[in-house]
Design a protein around this motif. Sequence first.
Motif, PDB file in Angstrom:
ATOM      1  N   ASN A   3       0.831  -1.207   0.000  1.00 55.04           N
ATOM      2  CA  ASN A   3       0.000   0.000   0.000  1.00 55.04           C
ATOM      3  C   ASN A   3       0.871   1.265   0.000  1.00 55.04           C
ATOM      4  O   ASN A   3       0.582   2.230  -0.687  1.00 55.04           O
ATOM      5  N   LYS A   4       1.937   1.253   0.791  1.00 52.74           N
ATOM      6  CA  LYS A   4       2.828   2.430   0.881  1.00 52.74           C
ATOM      7  C   LYS A   4       3.552   2.639  -0.447  1.00 52.74           C
ATOM      8  O   LYS A   4       3.713   3.772  -0.894  1.00 52.74           O
ATOM      9  N   LYS A   5       3.979   1.566  -1.066  1.00 54.55           N
ATOM     10  CA  LYS A   5       4.649   1.684  -2.369  1.00 54.55           C
ATOM     11  C   LYS A   5       3.670   2.257  -3.395  1.00 54.55           C
ATOM     12  O   LYS A   5       4.037   3.114  -4.202  1.00 54.55           O
ATOM     13  N   ASN A   6       2.434   1.797  -3.350  1.00 61.49           N
ATOM     14  CA  ASN A   6       1.397   2.347  -4.240  1.00 61.49           C
ATOM     15  C   ASN A   6       1.201   3.837  -3.996  1.00 61.49           C
ATOM     16  O   ASN A   6       1.020   4.598  -4.952  1.00 61.49           O
ATOM     17  N   GLU A  10       1.571   6.659  -6.822  1.00 60.85           N
ATOM     18  CA  GLU A  10       0.472   7.589  -7.114  1.00 60.85           C
ATOM     19  C   GLU A  10       0.906   9.039  -6.918  1.00 60.85           C
ATOM     20  O   GLU A  10       0.609   9.905  -7.745  1.00 60.85           O
ATOM     21  N   ALA A  11       1.603   9.301  -5.828  1.00 62.41           N
ATOM     22  CA  ALA A  11       2.068  10.665  -5.553  1.00 62.41           C
ATOM     23  C   ALA A  11       3.065  11.118  -6.622  1.00 62.41           C
ATOM     24  O   ALA A  11       2.973  12.242  -7.135  1.00 62.41           O
ATOM     25  N   ALA A  12       3.997  10.264  -6.967  1.00 63.38           N
ATOM     26  CA  ALA A  12       5.001  10.611  -7.983  1.00 63.38           C
ATOM     27  C   ALA A  12       4.343  10.838  -9.338  1.00 63.38           C
ATOM     28  O   ALA A  12       4.689  11.798 -10.046  1.00 63.38           O
ATOM     29  N   THR A  13       3.387  10.000  -9.695  1.00 64.97           N
ATOM     30  CA  THR A  13       2.682  10.172 -10.972  1.00 64.97           C
ATOM     31  C   THR A  13       2.005  11.534 -11.012  1.00 64.97           C
ATOM     32  O   THR A  13       2.125  12.266 -11.998  1.00 64.97           O
ATOM     33  N   ALA A  33       3.020  11.780  -0.641  1.00 64.28           N
ATOM     34  CA  ALA A  33       2.614  10.413  -0.287  1.00 64.28           C
ATOM     35  C   ALA A  33       2.466  10.233   1.225  1.00 64.28           C
ATOM     36  O   ALA A  33       1.961   9.196   1.676  1.00 64.28           O
ATOM     37  N   ASN A  34       2.943  11.218   1.982  1.00 66.97           N
ATOM     38  CA  ASN A  34       2.909  11.153   3.442  1.00 66.97           C
ATOM     39  C   ASN A  34       3.675   9.937   3.968  1.00 66.97           C
ATOM     40  O   ASN A  34       3.170   9.162   4.780  1.00 66.97           O
ATOM     41  N   VAL A  35       4.894   9.792   3.432  1.00 69.63           N
ATOM     42  CA  VAL A  35       5.778   8.701   3.851  1.00 69.63           C
ATOM     43  C   VAL A  35       7.181   9.267   4.071  1.00 69.63           C
ATOM     44  O   VAL A  35       7.500  10.360   3.617  1.00 69.63           O
ATOM     45  N   LYS A  37      11.421   9.391   3.763  1.00 73.58           N
ATOM     46  CA  LYS A  37      12.401   9.157   2.693  1.00 73.58           C
ATOM     47  C   LYS A  37      12.940   7.731   2.773  1.00 73.58           C
ATOM     48  O   LYS A  37      13.197   7.095   1.760  1.00 73.58           O
ATOM     49  N   GLY A  38      13.115   7.263   3.996  1.00 73.76           N
ATOM     50  CA  GLY A  38      13.623   5.900   4.186  1.00 73.76           C
ATOM     51  C   GLY A  38      12.715   4.868   3.526  1.00 73.76           C
ATOM     52  O   GLY A  38      13.196   3.929   2.888  1.00 73.76           O
ATOM     53  N   LEU A  39      11.413   5.051   3.670  1.00 71.23           N
ATOM     54  CA  LEU A  39      10.461   4.123   3.049  1.00 71.23           C
ATOM     55  C   LEU A  39      10.571   4.187   1.528  1.00 71.23           C
ATOM     56  O   LEU A  39      10.577   3.156   0.858  1.00 71.23           O
ATOM     57  N   VAL A  40      10.663   5.401   0.983  1.00 70.33           N
ATOM     58  CA  VAL A  40      10.776   5.550  -0.473  1.00 70.33           C
ATOM     59  C   VAL A  40      12.043   4.857  -0.962  1.00 70.33           C
ATOM     60  O   VAL A  40      12.011   4.089  -1.931  1.00 70.33           O
ATOM     61  N   TYR A  41      13.169   5.102  -0.271  1.00 70.12           N
ATOM     62  CA  TYR A  41      14.429   4.490  -0.698  1.00 70.12           C
ATOM     63  C   TYR A  41      14.474   2.990  -0.422  1.00 70.12           C
ATOM     64  O   TYR A  41      15.277   2.278  -1.018  1.00 70.12           O
ATOM     65  N   HIS A  42      13.615   2.509   0.439  1.00 70.19           N
ATOM     66  CA  HIS A  42      13.494   1.061   0.638  1.00 70.19           C
ATOM     67  C   HIS A  42      12.917   0.406  -0.619  1.00 70.19           C
ATOM     68  O   HIS A  42      13.327  -0.694  -1.002  1.00 70.19           O
ATOM     69  N   HIS A  43      11.989   1.076  -1.282  1.00 64.57           N
ATOM     70  CA  HIS A  43      11.331   0.539  -2.463  1.00 64.57           C
ATOM     71  C   HIS A  43      12.000   0.956  -3.781  1.00 64.57           C
ATOM     72  O   HIS A  43      11.896   0.237  -4.771  1.00 64.57           O
ATOM     73  N   PHE A  44      12.643   2.119  -3.791  1.00 67.72           N
ATOM     74  CA  PHE A  44      13.198   2.667  -5.032  1.00 67.72           C
ATOM     75  C   PHE A  44      14.617   3.194  -4.807  1.00 67.72           C
ATOM     76  O   PHE A  44      14.873   3.848  -3.800  1.00 67.72           O
ATOM     77  N   LYS A  45      15.490   2.946  -5.774  1.00 67.26           N
ATOM     78  CA  LYS A  45      16.863   3.439  -5.679  1.00 67.26           C
ATOM     79  C   LYS A  45      16.940   4.945  -5.882  1.00 67.26           C
ATOM     80  O   LYS A  45      17.801   5.606  -5.316  1.00 67.26           O
ATOM     81  N   SER A  46      16.054   5.449  -6.747  1.00 70.20           N
ATOM     82  CA  SER A  46      16.150   6.857  -7.139  1.00 70.20           C
ATOM     83  C   SER A  46      14.813   7.333  -7.705  1.00 70.20           C
ATOM     84  O   SER A  46      13.905   6.538  -7.940  1.00 70.20           O
TER      85      SER A  46
END
Length: 181
Positions: A3-6, A10-13, A33-35, A37-46
Motif C-alpha cells: 500500500n505504501k509503495k502504491n 500515485e504521488a510521484a505520478t 505520499a505522506n511517507v 524518505k527511508g520508506l521511499v528508498y526502501h522501495h526505489f533506488k532513485s
Amino acid sequence: MSNKKNKVIEAATKLFAEKGFENTSMANICLEANVSKGLVYHHFKSKESILIEIFTNVTDKMIEMNAKSKSSQEPKLQLVQLIETIFYQLECDKTFFQLNLNIMFQPTTRQILKEQIEKRASILLNSVKNIFDQISLEKSTLLSYVFIAEIDGISLNYLTVFDEYPLDMIKQELINKYIHF
C-alpha cells in the motif's frame, strides 16, 4: 505491491504530471505520499527508478488490455473497440496522459525511458497494424501511423489546448470515419 509503495507511485505520478519530472524532488514525493524518505528508498533506488516503474506498469497494463481486446470481431469493430477504450482511458486517467505528455516533451525523461518508450511505441504500432492488416495490407503501416497520430493529436488538444474540448463528439467522428473506411 504494498500500500505504501502504491502511495509513492500515485504521488510521484501526480507530481510528475503536474510539475514535471525535473521539478519534482524526492522530498516532494515523500510529502505528497505522506511517507518517509527511508520508506521511499526502501522501495526505489532513485527518482528515475520511480519513473521507470510508473511507465513500465502502465505499459504492462496496455499489453494486458491489448491481449483482452483481441478478438475474432471484424477489424472495423476492433478499431471501434480500440477507440472506445482509448477515449475511456483518456477521460478516466487524465493524470497519466498528462504525465505521458510531460515525458515526451522533456529530453531528460525521454532519455531515462528511451527503452520503455520504444517498447511501448512498438506494441502500440503492432497492435494497430494487426487490425489494419485485415483491412488493407497494402497501406496498413501508413494507416497505423495516421491513426496513432490522430489519437496523439486529440490527446494533446484535450489535455493542453482547449478548456471545452468536445471529446465525445470527436470520438464519435473518429468512429464514423473508421467504421465507413
